[in-house]
Design an enzyme around this catalytic site. Sequence first.
Site, short mmCIF file in Angstrom:
data_model
loop_
_atom_site.label_atom_id
_atom_site.label_comp_id
_atom_site.label_asym_id
_atom_site.label_seq_id
_atom_site.Cartn_x
_atom_site.Cartn_y
_atom_site.Cartn_z
N SER A 143 34.93 58.89 66.44
CA SER A 143 34.14 59.60 65.43
C SER A 143 33.77 60.97 65.99
O SER A 143 33.59 61.11 67.22
CB SER A 143 32.85 58.83 65.12
OG SER A 143 31.97 59.63 64.33
N TYR A 157 25.43 54.44 67.88
CA TYR A 157 26.78 54.49 67.28
C TYR A 157 27.60 55.58 67.96
O TYR A 157 28.76 55.36 68.35
CB TYR A 157 26.65 54.75 65.78
CG TYR A 157 27.94 55.06 65.05
CD1 TYR A 157 28.75 54.04 64.56
CD2 TYR A 157 28.35 56.38 64.84
CE1 TYR A 157 29.94 54.32 63.88
CE2 TYR A 157 29.52 56.67 64.17
CZ TYR A 157 30.31 55.64 63.69
OH TYR A 157 31.48 55.92 63.02
P1 NAP Z 1 34.20 50.84 55.97
O1 NAP Z 1 34.73 51.39 54.70
O2 NAP Z 1 32.78 50.40 56.06
O3 NAP Z 1 35.16 49.67 56.44
C1 NAP Z 1 34.88 49.01 57.65
C2 NAP Z 1 35.99 48.04 57.95
O4 NAP Z 1 35.70 47.41 59.22
C3 NAP Z 1 36.09 46.93 56.93
O5 NAP Z 1 37.45 46.61 56.77
C4 NAP Z 1 35.33 45.79 57.59
O6 NAP Z 1 35.77 44.49 57.19
C5 NAP Z 1 35.71 46.01 59.04
N1 NAP Z 1 34.78 45.39 59.98
C6 NAP Z 1 33.45 45.57 60.10
N2 NAP Z 1 32.96 44.81 61.09
C7 NAP Z 1 34.01 44.13 61.61
C8 NAP Z 1 34.15 43.19 62.65
N3 NAP Z 1 33.11 42.76 63.37
N4 NAP Z 1 35.38 42.68 62.91
C9 NAP Z 1 36.44 43.09 62.17
N5 NAP Z 1 36.39 43.99 61.18
C10 NAP Z 1 35.17 44.49 60.91
O7 NAP Z 1 34.36 51.93 57.16
P2 NAP Z 1 35.29 53.22 57.30
O8 NAP Z 1 34.50 54.38 56.86
O9 NAP Z 1 36.62 52.97 56.74
O10 NAP Z 1 35.37 53.32 58.90
C11 NAP Z 1 36.49 52.89 59.65
C12 NAP Z 1 36.32 53.39 61.07
O11 NAP Z 1 36.22 54.82 61.06
C13 NAP Z 1 35.06 52.87 61.77
O12 NAP Z 1 35.34 52.60 63.12
C14 NAP Z 1 34.10 54.03 61.64
O13 NAP Z 1 33.12 54.02 62.66
C15 NAP Z 1 35.05 55.21 61.76
N6 NAP Z 1 34.53 56.46 61.18
C16 NAP Z 1 34.26 56.54 59.86
C17 NAP Z 1 33.77 57.74 59.35
C18 NAP Z 1 33.44 57.93 57.90
O14 NAP Z 1 32.78 58.94 57.54
N7 NAP Z 1 33.86 57.04 57.00
C19 NAP Z 1 33.56 58.83 60.22
C20 NAP Z 1 33.86 58.69 61.56
C21 NAP Z 1 34.34 57.50 62.05
P3 NAP Z 1 35.17 43.79 55.83
O15 NAP Z 1 35.76 44.57 54.69
O16 NAP Z 1 35.68 42.41 55.90
O17 NAP Z 1 33.69 43.93 55.92
#
Ligand code: NAP
Length: 248
Positions: A143, A157
Amino acid sequence: MGKVTVVTGGSRGIGAAVAVRLARAGHRVGIGYAQAAGAAEDTVRAVREAGGDAVAVRADVSREDEVDALFETVARELGAVTGLVNNAGVPGPLGRIAEQSVDDIRRVIDVNLTGAVLCARRAAQAMATSLGGPGGAIVNISSGAATLGGAGEYVHYAASKAGVDALTVGLSKELAADGIRVNSVQPGAIVTGIHATMGDPDRAWRVGRDVPMGRPGEPEEVAAAVAWLLSDEASYTTGAVLRVAGGR
Ligand code: NAP
């Protein structure tokens, strides 16, 4: 032989976009998820519509037995694993450190950092050429917070994501001779459900307004970077940390 890639957290958001993008690049995709079985099946369907093959496996990345089962199921159903996208992550509720509960802090570090380490360990066991594997590539989803720090929102985080980038640097050196490249992608504010999970559904647009490009990113814009890092086009790229954050 073809590429077989495990995408953790592939049920929604960035992980789902990565799964579909990889399918278009010819990967078979193992989609890990925590709870959202219906969403994971939607991703499997989208991968098949993109001409690929996929399997969804419920696996909490913080649990060693479930990580093992994820890799074993993917290898059995799709073939020898050649890639990992360490994407599963949780932010916990937004707030200053003094307001955070210890349980929430532990969960964030357990999923984001320990989970990434456990999955990387399992991928190394499956892919290292010295262990009889085919070699491959790992992309860790970090991130922008890893360098910005997340002050006032989620410093724990941010710390977990800085740990993910340290993992990338070390593993890229440790696994290079085993035919495994390891890189990080640092997304900025991306439009997914993660912001609602933190308690602020409009956060991506609010934060996005203030970045040089003046908008949040889309999951597909992160997926394109991940797909390139996993591709043969990136054959000499390892240990890199690629910012995908609109200039911030
Ligand atoms: P999201 O839409 O909330 O999706 C999160 C995903 O992670 C879901 O598929 C969820 O599964 C899965 N997950 C959560 N806890 C888990 C666990 N303990 N074991 C296995 N799977 C798990 O998040 P996103 O925005 O796509 O983020 C994806 C990654 O990008 C993350 O690492 C996040 O920190 C990083 N990121 C995101 C952003 C942003 O702005 N969106 C920015 C920087 C970094 P379920 O669907 O089954 O709950």
